[in-house]
Design a protein around this motif. Sequence first.
Motif, PDB file in Angstrom:
ATOM      1  N   ALA A 492       1.732  -5.356 -16.647  1.00  0.00           N
ATOM      2  CA  ALA A 492       2.403  -4.827 -17.842  1.00  0.00           C
ATOM      3  C   ALA A 492       3.845  -4.440 -17.547  1.00  0.00           C
ATOM      4  N   GLU A 493       4.176  -4.332 -16.241  1.00  0.00           N
ATOM      5  CA  GLU A 493       5.526  -3.874 -15.861  1.00  0.00           C
ATOM      6  C   GLU A 493       6.482  -4.984 -15.462  1.00  0.00           C
ATOM      7  N   ARG A 494       5.945  -6.157 -15.015  1.00  0.00           N
ATOM      8  CA  ARG A 494       6.851  -7.182 -14.483  1.00  0.00           C
ATOM      9  C   ARG A 494       6.145  -8.536 -14.382  1.00  0.00           C
ATOM     10  N   MET A 495       6.906  -9.571 -14.073  1.00  0.00           N
ATOM     11  CA  MET A 495       6.334 -10.888 -13.773  1.00  0.00           C
ATOM     12  C   MET A 495       6.796 -11.324 -12.388  1.00  0.00           C
ATOM     13  N   ARG A 496       5.946 -12.111 -11.733  1.00  0.00           N
ATOM     14  CA  ARG A 496       6.298 -12.688 -10.436  1.00  0.00           C
ATOM     15  C   ARG A 496       6.040 -14.181 -10.551  1.00  0.00           C
ATOM     16  N   PHE A 497       6.991 -14.994 -10.101  1.00  0.00           N
ATOM     17  CA  PHE A 497       6.893 -16.438 -10.286  1.00  0.00           C
ATOM     18  C   PHE A 497       7.249 -17.134  -8.980  1.00  0.00           C
ATOM     19  N   ASP A 498       6.316 -17.935  -8.449  1.00  0.00           N
ATOM     20  CA  ASP A 498       6.551 -18.689  -7.210  1.00  0.00           C
ATOM     21  C   ASP A 498       6.851 -20.144  -7.562  1.00  0.00           C
ATOM     22  N   PHE A 499       7.837 -20.737  -6.876  1.00  0.00           N
ATOM     23  CA  PHE A 499       8.229 -22.114  -7.208  1.00  0.00           C
ATOM     24  C   PHE A 499       8.725 -22.838  -5.958  1.00  0.00           C
ATOM     25  N   SER A 500       8.606 -24.165  -5.986  1.00  0.00           N
ATOM     26  CA  SER A 500       9.017 -24.966  -4.830  1.00  0.00           C
ATOM     27  C   SER A 500      10.543 -25.095  -4.797  1.00  0.00           C
ATOM     28  N   HIS A 501      11.121 -24.668  -3.670  1.00  0.00           N
ATOM     29  CA  HIS A 501      12.571 -24.792  -3.445  1.00  0.00           C
ATOM     30  C   HIS A 501      12.827 -24.418  -1.992  1.00  0.00           C
ATOM     31  N   GLN A 584      15.072  -9.339 -11.002  1.00  0.00           N
ATOM     32  CA  GLN A 584      15.266  -8.197 -10.094  1.00  0.00           C
ATOM     33  C   GLN A 584      15.445  -8.633  -8.647  1.00  0.00           C
ATOM     34  N   LYS A 585      14.755  -9.722  -8.287  1.00  0.00           N
ATOM     35  CA  LYS A 585      14.725 -10.077  -6.859  1.00  0.00           C
ATOM     36  C   LYS A 585      14.369 -11.553  -6.704  1.00  0.00           C
ATOM     37  N   GLU A 586      14.967 -12.206  -5.702  1.00  0.00           N
ATOM     38  CA  GLU A 586      14.587 -13.577  -5.325  1.00  0.00           C
ATOM     39  C   GLU A 586      14.417 -13.592  -3.821  1.00  0.00           C
ATOM     40  N   GLN A 587      13.276 -14.111  -3.338  1.00  0.00           N
ATOM     41  CA  GLN A 587      13.005 -14.075  -1.905  1.00  0.00           C
ATOM     42  C   GLN A 587      12.076 -15.221  -1.512  1.00  0.00           C
ATOM     43  N   SER A 588      11.851 -15.347  -0.204  1.00  0.00           N
ATOM     44  CA  SER A 588      10.912 -16.361   0.287  1.00  0.00           C
ATOM     45  C   SER A 588       9.482 -15.886   0.037  1.00  0.00           C
ATOM     46  N   SER A 589       8.618 -16.821  -0.354  1.00  0.00           N
ATOM     47  CA  SER A 589       7.192 -16.511  -0.506  1.00  0.00           C
ATOM     48  C   SER A 589       6.419 -17.107   0.667  1.00  0.00           C
ATOM     49  N   SER A 590       6.693 -18.384   0.976  1.00  0.00           N
ATOM     50  CA  SER A 590       6.123 -19.060   2.150  1.00  0.00           C
ATOM     51  C   SER A 590       7.015 -20.261   2.418  1.00  0.00           C
ATOM     52  N   SER A 591       6.649 -21.085   3.373  1.00  0.00           N
ATOM     53  CA  SER A 591       7.502 -22.218   3.735  1.00  0.00           C
ATOM     54  C   SER A 591       7.722 -23.137   2.530  1.00  0.00           C
ATOM     55  N   GLY A 592       8.996 -23.314   2.132  1.00  0.00           N
ATOM     56  CA  GLY A 592       9.323 -24.210   1.015  1.00  0.00           C
ATOM     57  C   GLY A 592       9.032 -23.638  -0.355  1.00  0.00           C
ATOM     58  N   VAL A 593       8.643 -22.372  -0.414  1.00  0.00           N
ATOM     59  CA  VAL A 593       8.322 -21.741  -1.699  1.00  0.00           C
ATOM     60  C   VAL A 593       9.131 -20.450  -1.832  1.00  0.00           C
ATOM     61  N   ARG A 594       9.813 -20.291  -2.976  1.00  0.00           N
ATOM     62  CA  ARG A 594      10.581 -19.082  -3.269  1.00  0.00           C
ATOM     63  C   ARG A 594       9.849 -18.253  -4.321  1.00  0.00           C
ATOM     64  N   ARG A 595      10.224 -16.985  -4.429  1.00  0.00           N
ATOM     65  CA  ARG A 595       9.558 -16.075  -5.377  1.00  0.00           C
ATOM     66  C   ARG A 595      10.614 -15.305  -6.164  1.00  0.00           C
ATOM     67  N   ILE A 596      10.440 -15.293  -7.485  1.00  0.00           N
ATOM     68  CA  ILE A 596      11.313 -14.485  -8.348  1.00  0.00           C
ATOM     69  C   ILE A 596      10.483 -13.376  -8.973  1.00  0.00           C
ATOM     70  N   ARG A 597      11.033 -12.175  -8.945  1.00  0.00           N
ATOM     71  CA  ARG A 597      10.439 -11.041  -9.643  1.00  0.00           C
ATOM     72  C   ARG A 597      11.383 -10.697 -10.782  1.00  0.00           C
ATOM     73  N   ALA A 598      10.841 -10.567 -12.000  1.00  0.00           N
ATOM     74  CA  ALA A 598      11.704 -10.334 -13.164  1.00  0.00           C
ATOM     75  C   ALA A 598      11.021  -9.402 -14.158  1.00  0.00           C
ATOM     76  N   VAL A 599      11.844  -8.825 -15.046  1.00  0.00           N
ATOM     77  CA  VAL A 599      11.308  -7.930 -16.078  1.00  0.00           C
ATOM     78  C   VAL A 599      11.861  -8.332 -17.444  1.00  0.00           C
ATOM     79  N   LEU A 600      11.142  -7.923 -18.489  1.00  0.00           N
ATOM     80  CA  LEU A 600      11.623  -8.030 -19.862  1.00  0.00           C
ATOM     81  C   LEU A 600      11.934  -6.618 -20.333  1.00  0.00           C
ATOM     82  N   GLU A 601      13.149  -6.396 -20.808  1.00  0.00           N
ATOM     83  CA  GLU A 601      13.550  -5.025 -21.192  1.00  0.00           C
ATOM     84  C   GLU A 601      13.814  -4.941 -22.689  1.00  0.00           C
TER      85      GLU A 601
END
Length: 601
Positions: A492-501, A584-601
Amino acid sequence: MNAQELRSKYVEFFKSKEHAQIQGKSLIPENDPTVLFTTAGMHPLVPYLLGEPHPAGNRLVDYQKCIRTGDIESVGDPSHLTFFEMLGNWSLGDYFKEGAIKMSFEFLTSPQWLGIPIEKLGVTVFRGDEIVPQDDESAKVWKELGIPAIRIAYRPREDNWWGPAGATGPCGPDSEMFFDIGKEPCGPDCGPGCSCGKWLEIWNDVFMQYNKTADGVYEPLARTCVDTGMGIERTVTILNGKKSVYDTEIFAPIIAAVEKASGYTYGSDPEKDKSVRIISDHVRASTFILGDPKAVTPSNVGAGYVLRRLIRRAVRHGRKLGIEDQPVENLKVLSPIAAVVVDQLKGPYPELEENRARIIGELDNEEQKFLETLQKGEHEFEKLLPNLIKDPRKIMSGRLAFKLYDTYGFPIELTDELAAEQGLTVNRAEFDEAFKKHQELSRAGSEQIFKGGLSDHSETTTKYHTATHLLQRALRLVLGDHVAQKGSNITAERMRFDFSHGAPMTPEELSKVEAIVNEQIQRDLAVTMAVMDLEAAKASGAMALFGEKYESQVKVYTIGDFSKEVCGGPHVERTGTMGTFRIQKEQSSSSGVRRIRAVLE
């Protein structure tokens, strides 16, 4: 009857009763922050049980891979597993209690199907309480089918009630089916549902007929549903007259692989036999987690932590079998066992073969890391030893033992062993107290992370789910067409999205992505849905999650002229209701995969 025959017969039976076969889903739940893994066959179907129409119709059947780790300490006994398969059939507003019970009875007892003698069956139904009446309707159907009253047990809410998934939502009584293994009753009140071991549960029909409101009121549902579940491993055990799931053909090749790796012959020593069973279960579970299209990798948080714990427990029990005494070339112990699991189950689960290299590589890597951890821990213990030996009481403090566990990941059982070799004992009460405090802090943290499940915050999570579609399209526009969703998690507070990059995003790229998403929200685009066959969906340009299993008929959600994806939902009707999107944040999740954390305000 083996597992493959049971799987086939179940699907064949329900297809003959006009059920559409649907595909089982990932072990990693889509957009449900309340659990780390898919824990039951009904889990992926919650949106449809809540009222969303299913593209395959209102009678469904499937088999589903599941993980439950709540009873991890019980694994190794005759019935507990962390990974298991569930067979399930569903009615979404179609047949109800009578139809479900009659089909269950026919499949269980008909010689054409399972052929279980009727005198071996017992059932339980909901006893009723001051809130909801007794389920006499189900009991009446069972009696009409020939189950005598003495083998129909009325059980309380904790035994025969399902749901709701959150604080509110669909729920109802269930009727469970049990097999009498022939043991003497434990007493005059022994009957189906008794925990003495005489009665083994094999199937459960859940009747969703109420909606629990925020006020705690149970309102009858206008559209009632049925959700049923039968565990493959447990049913195969019963059909073959075995005393344990580990005695079936399901586990025979896996246990043989453990014997080969360890040089230990199963059946020689009860304590070591338990270690063999734990290794077999944990490697099987780890293989399925790593072989999943949305695989997680070993880590210190969430599902990755559960996976790490399974792998390391398997390694530790390998040591108990004397595996570390084997030649060095044998010390990649888990991956050859995992290869047997892949060979055995790649038919019903082709993703295991597709991801074989990842399964093997991650297991080898984690096993090596843990062996290094053990060496570090042993080295730290040796540094403590001179002072420990000076203590005339010959007691190692639990605080020190916990430090080895918490700082170096060194298991308490190994500290016990090393201490015993030096004539010392560990103050386990002190260790347990420190460990308990650590668990409470972890649990509090988890509750903070996972609070606000899909059922309780449907409006908020619906907005976040729609935002994942906008985000994926924006990422492809900014970074390129190689970008594909690798997983998501919504609270209910945020979304986390993993994607290939393959590289960290620059501040300029992040700013562009954020601006594109907000532009689509400000355009107040309409979100529309159409049901079509999978090939037509792909031909129309709809994105589909790579490696995911889909039905022949799928839902395609289109967001204005911007995004088009195959998806099960839920979604907002217009993007203008979503608020402002902020990364809010972009970081590594695992090899070849990045992770974005974001919110709707």
